[in-house]
Enzyme design. Structure first.
Site, short mmCIF file in Angstrom:
data_model
loop_
_atom_site.label_atom_id
_atom_site.label_comp_id
_atom_site.label_asym_id
_atom_site.label_seq_id
_atom_site.Cartn_x
_atom_site.Cartn_y
_atom_site.Cartn_z
N SER A 166 0.84 -1.18 0.00
CA SER A 166 0.00 0.00 0.00
C SER A 166 0.88 1.24 0.00
CB SER A 166 -0.90 0.02 1.25
OG SER A 166 -1.50 1.29 1.43
N TYR A 192 0.15 -0.13 10.56
CA TYR A 192 -0.23 -0.59 9.22
C TYR A 192 0.87 -0.24 8.22
CZ TYR A 192 -2.98 -1.13 4.92
OH TYR A 192 -3.42 -1.51 3.67
#
Length: 332
Positions: A166, A192
């Protein structure tokens, strides 16, 4: 006398591919016939993983989908040809080993492995080993799975491994001294980002190690897509991202806010998994169905491009050693 195979890293720069942000997964395949190929897609029963599995299967591949709850997954993949469902939980090392053992027992090569499953912005939880859940699921679980499947990947003689990362990698590098937030305050987006940076570093080192065996590795940013991945986010957080419509529903596509459809979001994964444009290439971070460029110094924190810390081969080797230590698993 054997001659050592010299590894040459693919430049981290666009090819360019001729594709773009609006390319769908089916288009990104580039007309490739995958008849006779074997693929495993983690998370292949929802969101981007489901679309990835569908496109690969409809191109002729047999696709194995490991699922934490196979009974629930069965309905999702019912209309897709050549799909095999198996049980596996990325938070459970014994479950990963059991799944890999069952696959290896079939004697089949593994041509494509797409590590697509993941969790995002979760509150602090730990697995049975005490490992922070985002790092454990998104990175360590896939590290162990790939290691256990290594004999089948080598057997394929030209396999590809795709790690779904990501742009959140720009939120944080990997803290090699404290990856589990035992000595620092937990922040869900930083955690994350750490796990997504780990996905890219894993691809960098895996490509170097796999090169001699014909195994090439890639990391991808799929785009911003509203899927079940956002289940830990509140409506207020989704609204701030432009992901709620006027009725307060979580929208599937909002082009004005930079969102993609699921078909567009799965495109870069499929491109890296199967498109002939990437033959002979690997170890790179890709987005919008091309190899990504480096992020500019003034680019936004969630903007396009990759940063040096995410593809640094020295950091990648240090993370690899840490991952072996944390999982107790090696590739050879």
């Amino acid at each position: 006398m054997e001659t050592a195979i010299q590894y040459t890293r693919t430049p981290q720069e666009p090819i360019p591919s001729g594709f773009g942000s609006d390319t769908t997964a089916a288009e990104a395949l580039g007309g490739r016939d995958l008849s006779g190929k074997i693929a495993i897609v983690t998370g292949g029963y929802s969101g981007l993983g489901l679309e990835t599995a569908r496109v690969l299967a409809e191109a002729g591949a047999t696709v194995i989908v490991p699922a934490r709850t196979p009974d629930k997954a069965r309905a999702a993949v019912a209309a897709i040809p050549r799909v095999e469902l198996e049980a596996m939980d990325l938070l459970d090392p014994a479950s990963i080993d059991a799944f890999a053992e069952r696959f290896l027992a079939t004697g089949r090569p593994l041509d494509i492995l797409v590590n697509s499953a993941g969790i995002m912005a979760a509150p602090l939880t730990r697995d049975a080993r005490g490992y922070e859940s985002q790092f454990a699921v998104n990175h360590l679980g896939h590290f162990q799975l790939t290691a256990r499947l290594w004999p089948a990947l080598k057997q394929a003689g030209g396999a590809r491994v795709v790690s779904v990362s990501s742009r959140a990698l720009r939120f944080a590098g990997v803290n090699l001294e404290d990856p589990n937030y035992e000595h620092r305050e937990y922040e869900k987006w930083q955690a994350y980002g750490q796990s997504k940076t780990a996905n890219v570093l894993f691809a960098v080192e895996l490509d170097r190690i796999g090169y001699a065996h014909g195994v090439r590795a890639f990391a991808v940013h799929p785009g911003t897509i509203v899927t079940d991945l956002s289940r830990h986010l509140s409506d207020d957080e989704m609204r701030a991202m432009g992901a709620l419509d006027e009725q307060g529903r979580r929208v599937a596509v909002n082009k004005d806010a930079g969102f993609k459809s699921v078909a567009e979001g799965a495109a870069t994964s499929v491109w890296c998994a199967a498109n002939a444009q990437l033959d002979g290439r690997g170890g790179v971070y890709c987005e919008d169905v091309d190899i990504a460029a480096f992020a500019g110094p003034d680019s936004p924190s969630f903007g396009p491009g990759v940063v040096q810390w995410a593809i640094d081969p020295v950091i990648a080797r240090r993370l690899w050693a840490l991952s072996e230590d944390m999982t107790g698993v090696t590739f050879e």
